[in-house]
Enzyme design. Structure first.
Site, PDB file in Angstrom:
ATOM      1  N   ASP A  16      -0.249 125.210  40.710  1.00  0.00           N
ATOM      2  CA  ASP A  16       0.554 125.623  39.553  1.00  0.00           C
ATOM      3  C   ASP A  16       0.318 124.615  38.436  1.00  0.00           C
ATOM      4  O   ASP A  16       0.056 123.442  38.692  1.00  0.00           O
ATOM      5  CB  ASP A  16       2.050 125.660  39.916  1.00  0.00           C
ATOM      6  CG  ASP A  16       2.842 126.557  38.974  1.00  0.00           C
ATOM      7  OD1 ASP A  16       3.208 127.675  39.386  1.00  0.00           O
ATOM      8  OD2 ASP A  16       3.080 126.157  37.811  1.00  0.00           O
ATOM      9  N   ARG A  24      15.208 125.090  25.892  1.00  0.00           N
ATOM     10  CA  ARG A  24      14.451 124.184  26.768  1.00  0.00           C
ATOM     11  C   ARG A  24      13.889 122.958  26.053  1.00  0.00           C
ATOM     12  O   ARG A  24      13.779 121.905  26.650  1.00  0.00           O
ATOM     13  CB  ARG A  24      13.328 124.947  27.441  1.00  0.00           C
ATOM     14  CG  ARG A  24      13.892 126.031  28.345  1.00  0.00           C
ATOM     15  CD  ARG A  24      12.881 126.404  29.369  1.00  0.00           C
ATOM     16  NE  ARG A  24      13.297 127.533  30.160  1.00  0.00           N
ATOM     17  CZ  ARG A  24      12.465 128.286  30.850  1.00  0.00           C
ATOM     18  NH1 ARG A  24      11.172 128.012  30.841  1.00  0.00           N
ATOM     19  NH2 ARG A  24      12.888 129.301  31.564  1.00  0.00           N
TER      20      ARG A  24
HETATM   21  C1  LIG Z   1       7.038 133.651  37.675  1.00  0.00           C
HETATM   22  S1  LIG Z   1       6.173 132.388  38.515  1.00  0.00           S
HETATM   23  C2  LIG Z   1       5.420 133.311  39.830  1.00  0.00           C
HETATM   24  C3  LIG Z   1       5.583 132.633  41.174  1.00  0.00           C
HETATM   25  C4  LIG Z   1       5.013 133.415  42.366  1.00  0.00           C
HETATM   26  N1  LIG Z   1       3.593 133.653  42.192  1.00  0.00           N
HETATM   27  C5  LIG Z   1       5.750 134.706  42.571  1.00  0.00           C
HETATM   28  O1  LIG Z   1       5.220 135.769  42.228  1.00  0.00           O
HETATM   29  O2  LIG Z   1       6.878 134.668  43.061  1.00  0.00           O
HETATM   30  C6  LIG Z   1       4.791 132.094  37.409  1.00  0.00           C
HETATM   31  C7  LIG Z   1       4.141 130.726  37.627  1.00  0.00           C
HETATM   32  O3  LIG Z   1       2.910 130.698  36.899  1.00  0.00           O
HETATM   33  C8  LIG Z   1       2.706 129.377  36.448  1.00  0.00           C
HETATM   34  N2  LIG Z   1       1.724 129.338  35.343  1.00  0.00           N
HETATM   35  C9  LIG Z   1       1.878 129.773  34.067  1.00  0.00           C
HETATM   36  N3  LIG Z   1       0.778 129.504  33.355  1.00  0.00           N
HETATM   37  C10 LIG Z   1      -0.094 128.894  34.192  1.00  0.00           C
HETATM   38  C11 LIG Z   1      -1.414 128.356  34.034  1.00  0.00           C
HETATM   39  N4  LIG Z   1      -2.062 128.378  32.860  1.00  0.00           N
HETATM   40  N5  LIG Z   1      -2.008 127.798  35.102  1.00  0.00           N
HETATM   41  C12 LIG Z   1      -1.370 127.748  36.297  1.00  0.00           C
HETATM   42  N6  LIG Z   1      -0.131 128.224  36.509  1.00  0.00           N
HETATM   43  C13 LIG Z   1       0.503 128.789  35.469  1.00  0.00           C
HETATM   44  C14 LIG Z   1       4.105 128.932  36.037  1.00  0.00           C
HETATM   45  O4  LIG Z   1       4.232 127.532  35.979  1.00  0.00           O
HETATM   46  C15 LIG Z   1       4.983 129.593  37.104  1.00  0.00           C
HETATM   47  O5  LIG Z   1       5.335 128.692  38.128  1.00  0.00           O
END
Ligand SMILES: C[S@@+](CC[C@H](N)C(=O)[O-])C[C@H]1O[C@@H](n2cnc3c(N)ncnc32)[C@H](O)[C@@H]1O
Length: 283
Positions: free
Chosen positions: A149, A39
């Site tokens: 997010d 990435r």
């Molecule tokens: C695997 S996805 C989960 C999406 C959804 N909640 C689901 O369960 O299908 C995890 C998300 O958490 C976000 N994320 C990670 N660290 C974060 C942070 N410090 N603050 C806000 N969002 C965060 C990532 O950008 C990502 O889009």
């Protein structure tokens, strides 16, 4: 390396890990090394740099907020889908059914939800679709879903409400009925649903501008990237924003054992706040 990837030394990997932890609270295991290389190599090349050490140096010294954001966006994992872990939406529908009978809530016609770590939007749109499907009268209610997010790319994509027809694969006709075909293999979430959702970039490690209380918070498959102390801080703050009758939904591989005393488990990855109620005011 001949595929455009740049080699990453142990020291450089450690520096990347420290940085993403400091910026986003994300704790990366050794298994993420290949992901980091694939990435970040593109970004390093785009900046006309030749090593990861140069890139880390750049991030430390000359990077703009956009450069830092690009680094964070590149390292998040955004996997999601509509009606993922669908027992949560069945539970939510039942929960809201009870709230619709509550005289105070009936009078205010006000419902507030938060999808924290909403990725490309499938989770908050599913919340809205499940609820409008079960209770069409909610269209005239003051129902708002905050969807946040850290990754600004996914927030931008979520705002369009546009998905590939393939993203609906496996959904029943009832669950896919709201999507409007755009005629080019894409589908779009209708306006009245998009209007109910406010998509905002928000780093869960920073201060949160909203006051709550929320009738439910979805924070699913986000805490898996955080270590225990970070999870504890985050879930404690979420507990403060939940209404006393509210629920917290977390991901299938997550749990609050030894993370937070503030919640009690009431279903499969479904929690209720144990303690002091938050007062109902503006979210
Ligand atoms: C695997 S996805 C989960 C999406 C959804 N909640 C689901 O369960 O299908 C995890 C998300 O958490 C976000 N994320 C990670 N660290 C974060 C942070 N410090 N603050 C806000 N969002 C965060 C990532 O950008 C990502 O889009």
């Amino acid at each position: 390396m001949d595929n455009g990837e740049i080699s990453l030394s142990d020291r450089e990997f450690e520096a990347v890990r420290n940085k993403v932890y400091k910026l986003a609270g994300i704790s990366m295991s050794d298994a993420k090394r290949t992901l980091v290389v694939s990435r970040l190599s593109k970004i390093v090349r785009k900046l006309n740099l030749s090593t990861f050490s140069d890139y880390i140096d750049f991030l430390d010294r000359n990077a703009s907020p956009d450069d830092i954001q690009e680094f964070i966006n590149a390292l998040t994992t955004n996997l999601t889908r509509f009606y993922r872990e669908d027992h949560h939406f069945d539970h939510l529908v039942e929960h809201v059914g009870q709230l619709l009978e509550d005289p105070k809530i009936k009078a205010s016609k006000r419902l507030r939800f938060w999808s924290a770590g909403c990725s490309t939007g499938q989770e908050p749109y599913t919340i809205a679709m499940a609820l409008y499907n079960a209770y069409p009268q909610l269209k005239s209610w003051d129902m708002r879903i905050l969807a946040t997010d850290i990754d600004t790319d996914v927030v931008r994509r979520a705002q369009t409400g546009i998905y590939k027809e393939n993203d609906l694969a496996g959904l029943s006709p009832e669950r896919s009925k709201f999507f409007e075909p755009l005629g080019n293999g894409d589908v779009q979430i209708p306006d009245f649903i998009r209007r109910a959702i406010a998509f905002k970039p928000l780093n869960l490690m920073h201060d949160w501008p909203m006051k709550g209380p929320f009738d439910a918070i979805f924070c699913r498959n986000v805490a898996i990237y955080f270590n225990k102390p970070t999870q504890e801080r985050m879930f404690t703050r979420m507990g403060e924003l939940l209404a006393p009758h509210g629920y917290l939904y977390i991901g299938h591989s997550e749990n609050l054992n030894s993370v937070s005393e503030k919640f009690k488990l009431v279903g499969k990855t479904i929690y209720k706040p144990k303690s002091e109620p938050a007062s109902r005011s503006a979210a």
